[in-house]
Design a protein around this motif. Structure first.
Motif, short mmCIF file in Angstrom:
data_model
loop_
_atom_site.label_atom_id
_atom_site.label_comp_id
_atom_site.label_asym_id
_atom_site.label_seq_id
_atom_site.Cartn_x
_atom_site.Cartn_y
_atom_site.Cartn_z
N LEU A 6 0.84 -1.20 0.00
CA LEU A 6 0.00 0.00 0.00
C LEU A 6 0.87 1.25 0.00
O LEU A 6 0.66 2.18 -0.80
CB LEU A 6 -0.92 -0.01 1.21
CG LEU A 6 -1.75 1.28 1.43
CD1 LEU A 6 -2.63 1.57 0.23
CD2 LEU A 6 -2.59 1.16 2.70
N ALA A 7 1.86 1.29 0.88
CA ALA A 7 2.74 2.45 0.95
C ALA A 7 3.55 2.60 -0.34
O ALA A 7 3.68 3.71 -0.89
CB ALA A 7 3.67 2.33 2.15
N GLY A 8 4.09 1.50 -0.83
CA GLY A 8 4.94 1.55 -2.02
C GLY A 8 4.18 1.97 -3.27
O GLY A 8 4.68 2.77 -4.07
N ASN A 9 2.96 1.45 -3.46
CA ASN A 9 2.19 1.80 -4.66
C ASN A 9 1.75 3.25 -4.64
O ASN A 9 1.78 3.94 -5.67
CB ASN A 9 0.96 0.90 -4.76
CG ASN A 9 1.29 -0.43 -5.42
OD1 ASN A 9 2.38 -0.62 -5.96
ND2 ASN A 9 0.37 -1.36 -5.37
N THR A 10 1.31 3.73 -3.47
CA THR A 10 0.90 5.13 -3.38
C THR A 10 2.08 6.05 -3.66
O THR A 10 1.96 7.05 -4.39
CB THR A 10 0.32 5.42 -1.99
OG1 THR A 10 -0.76 4.51 -1.72
CG2 THR A 10 -0.21 6.84 -1.91
N ALA A 11 3.24 5.71 -3.11
CA ALA A 11 4.44 6.52 -3.35
C ALA A 11 4.83 6.47 -4.82
O ALA A 11 5.21 7.50 -5.41
CB ALA A 11 5.59 6.03 -2.48
N ALA A 12 4.75 5.30 -5.45
CA ALA A 12 5.10 5.18 -6.87
C ALA A 12 4.19 6.03 -7.73
O ALA A 12 4.64 6.68 -8.69
CB ALA A 12 5.03 3.71 -7.30
N GLY A 13 2.89 6.07 -7.41
CA GLY A 13 1.95 6.90 -8.16
C GLY A 13 2.27 8.38 -8.03
O GLY A 13 2.23 9.14 -9.00
N TRP A 14 2.62 8.81 -6.80
CA TRP A 14 2.97 10.21 -6.59
C TRP A 14 4.24 10.58 -7.34
O TRP A 14 4.32 11.64 -7.99
CB TRP A 14 3.15 10.47 -5.09
CG TRP A 14 3.56 11.89 -4.81
CD1 TRP A 14 2.75 13.00 -4.72
CD2 TRP A 14 4.90 12.37 -4.61
NE1 TRP A 14 3.49 14.13 -4.48
CE2 TRP A 14 4.82 13.79 -4.40
CE3 TRP A 14 6.15 11.76 -4.57
CZ2 TRP A 14 5.94 14.56 -4.16
CZ3 TRP A 14 7.27 12.54 -4.34
CH2 TRP A 14 7.17 13.92 -4.14
N VAL A 15 5.25 9.70 -7.29
CA VAL A 15 6.51 9.97 -7.99
C VAL A 15 6.29 10.02 -9.50
O VAL A 15 6.83 10.88 -10.20
CB VAL A 15 7.57 8.90 -7.62
CG1 VAL A 15 8.81 9.04 -8.50
CG2 VAL A 15 7.96 9.02 -6.16
N TRP A 16 5.47 9.10 -10.02
CA TRP A 16 5.16 9.08 -11.46
C TRP A 16 4.54 10.41 -11.87
O TRP A 16 4.94 11.01 -12.87
CB TRP A 16 4.19 7.92 -11.73
CG TRP A 16 3.77 7.74 -13.16
CD1 TRP A 16 3.09 8.63 -13.94
CD2 TRP A 16 3.98 6.58 -13.98
NE1 TRP A 16 2.85 8.10 -15.19
CE2 TRP A 16 3.38 6.85 -15.24
CE3 TRP A 16 4.59 5.34 -13.78
CZ2 TRP A 16 3.38 5.92 -16.27
CZ3 TRP A 16 4.59 4.42 -14.82
CH2 TRP A 16 4.01 4.70 -16.04
N GLN A 17 3.55 10.87 -11.11
CA GLN A 17 2.84 12.09 -11.47
C GLN A 17 3.70 13.33 -11.29
O GLN A 17 3.61 14.28 -12.07
CB GLN A 17 1.58 12.21 -10.60
CG GLN A 17 0.69 13.39 -10.96
CD GLN A 17 -0.68 13.29 -10.32
OE1 GLN A 17 -1.37 12.29 -10.46
NE2 GLN A 17 -1.06 14.31 -9.57
#
Length: 403
Positions: free
Chosen positions: A360-371
């Protein structure tokens, strides 16, 4: 037992055959994964294109769905150890997953998509632990790696067929994603039929509820189990959702109709690797194979970060599939080997609870970094985390040898 301890048969002894229960559960996984992948390979495109969801939203939805599944797995693991029965819980879990297939094609808003994903992931969480506990219960120790590897391989055959079917339907239906979602209900219903009619409760698990079961006992897992859980958490932090791999395919030149082919390639490689790697782990142990899996993940991240053409992107998905094939079955076998029989459900539940929180933490962070920083940056960070995981695995293995 330490995670890297080897289990070998006496010289000249014939290995036991894989039990029928493992095969049946593998076919159940295959059919349900056909259904899941028909939806999951197109869902990120549907969210981004049809519903206008951002990368952060997609990452959060993917991470939340995994977290829901893994929290549910923890509770179902406790129930398995208390009730000493696995099949009823597996039927409930697969049944919820099958019912969710009727919600996806009707979901025209993010709220309904989240509800359908939650229903599907609750079902996945409920069924995962009793399924793994049944496999552990019927598999002799000397073929546990092969049993878990076989189940994973059959599961990934479904992961191979599901995207192929999705592509075929997209071509025949002129890119109608909702039509794919409707057809995904068929293999889910077949999975339920195989589970109900073809799988029996393992012998020795029907003796009634454990009067001596205590929650505090279930939470006091031994150090070997927590060592495996720690290793898995590091790996999951380095590997975020495949939804981002699917989104990257559009930048590499795929049209939406052909995006599911990337999952066909990944799951073909994954499925071909999982069973032989599982058998090999029964002979040589787990640590070296896990190090190889992380090396493949480093390569996948670096290739996908700069994938601007279809051939480069395909190479990245091949490496990702090799990572999955070299890691997923091994982790289940390591948990089974390190846990006393009466606490296997709790151990698998704790394993999934911890890794779910990390995802959960990793996916949310990856989405923020992508955007915020572009599509390359999440993959570059993933490569760095993978290298860190390799280093920690190597240090842990060295300490065990010296100790």
């Amino acid at each position: 037992m330490l995670p890297s301890q080897r289990l070998t048969a006496p010289p000249g002894a014939l290995s036991p055959s894989i039990p029928a229960t493992v095969w049946m559960l593998g076919f159940v996984s295959l059919l349900m994964d056909v259904s899941s992948e028909m939806i999951q390979t197109l869902l990120p495109l549907y969210l981004a294109g049809g519903l206008g969801a951002s990368a952060v939203t997609i990452g959060f939805i993917e991470g939340l769905s995994v977290a829901i599944a893994t929290a549910t797995r923890f509770l179902s693991g406790l129930f398995v150890d208390w009730s000493r029965r696995s099949k009823p819980l597996a039927v409930l879990g697969y049944g919820l997953g099958a019912l969710s297939r009727l919600v996806f094609p009707l979901a025209a808003t993010l709220d309904l998509i989240i509800m359908a994903k939650a229903m599907d992931r609750v079902g996945k969480g409920i069924r995962g632990t009793p399924r793994d506990a049944m496999i552990a219960a019927v598999s002799p120790p000397e073929i546990r790696g092969a049993s878990f590897g076989l189940r994973k391989s059959l599961d990934t055959v479904g992961g191979f067929l599901g995207p192929l079917i999705a592509v075929l339907v997209m071509v025949l239906m002129a890119g109608d994603i909702v039509a794919v979602f409707w057809l995904a209900a068929v293999p889910a219903a077949l999975a339920m039929a195989v589970l109900v009619l073809g799988v029996r409760e393992p012998p020795g698990t029907r003796a009634g509820k454990r009067a001596d079961f205590r929650l505090s006992e279930a939470l006091r897992l031994n150090r070997a189990v927590w060592a495996v859980i720690g290793i898995a958490a590091i790996i999951m932090l380095a590997r975020f959702s495949e939804a981002f791999v699917l989104l990257k395919s559009l930048e590499a030149g795929f049209s939406p109709t052909w995006v599911p082919l990337s999952m066909v390639i990944m799951h073909a490689v994954y499925g071909l690797a999982a069973y032989p790697v599982g058998r090999l782990s029964d002979r040589i142990g787990h640590t070296g194979l896990l190090l190889w899996s992380m090396a493949f993940l480093v390569g996948a991240h670096l290739v996908l970060a700069f994938a601007a053409t279809v051939p480069v992107y395909v190479l990245g998905t091949v490496l990702w599939g090799l990572h999955m094939g070299f890691s997923q079955g091994l982790l289940g076998a390591m948990i089974a080997a390190a846990t006393p029989d009466m606490l296997k459900g709790s151990a698998f539940g704790a394993f999934n609870l911890v890794t779910g929180a990390v995802v959960l933490a990793g996916n949310t962070a990856a989405g923020w970094v992508w955007q915020s920083h572009g599509s390359e940056m999440p993959f570059l960070l993933g490569a760095g985390l993978s290298l860190m995981a390799m280093l920690l695995l190597a240090i842990s293995a060295r300490r065990r040898r010296l100790g």
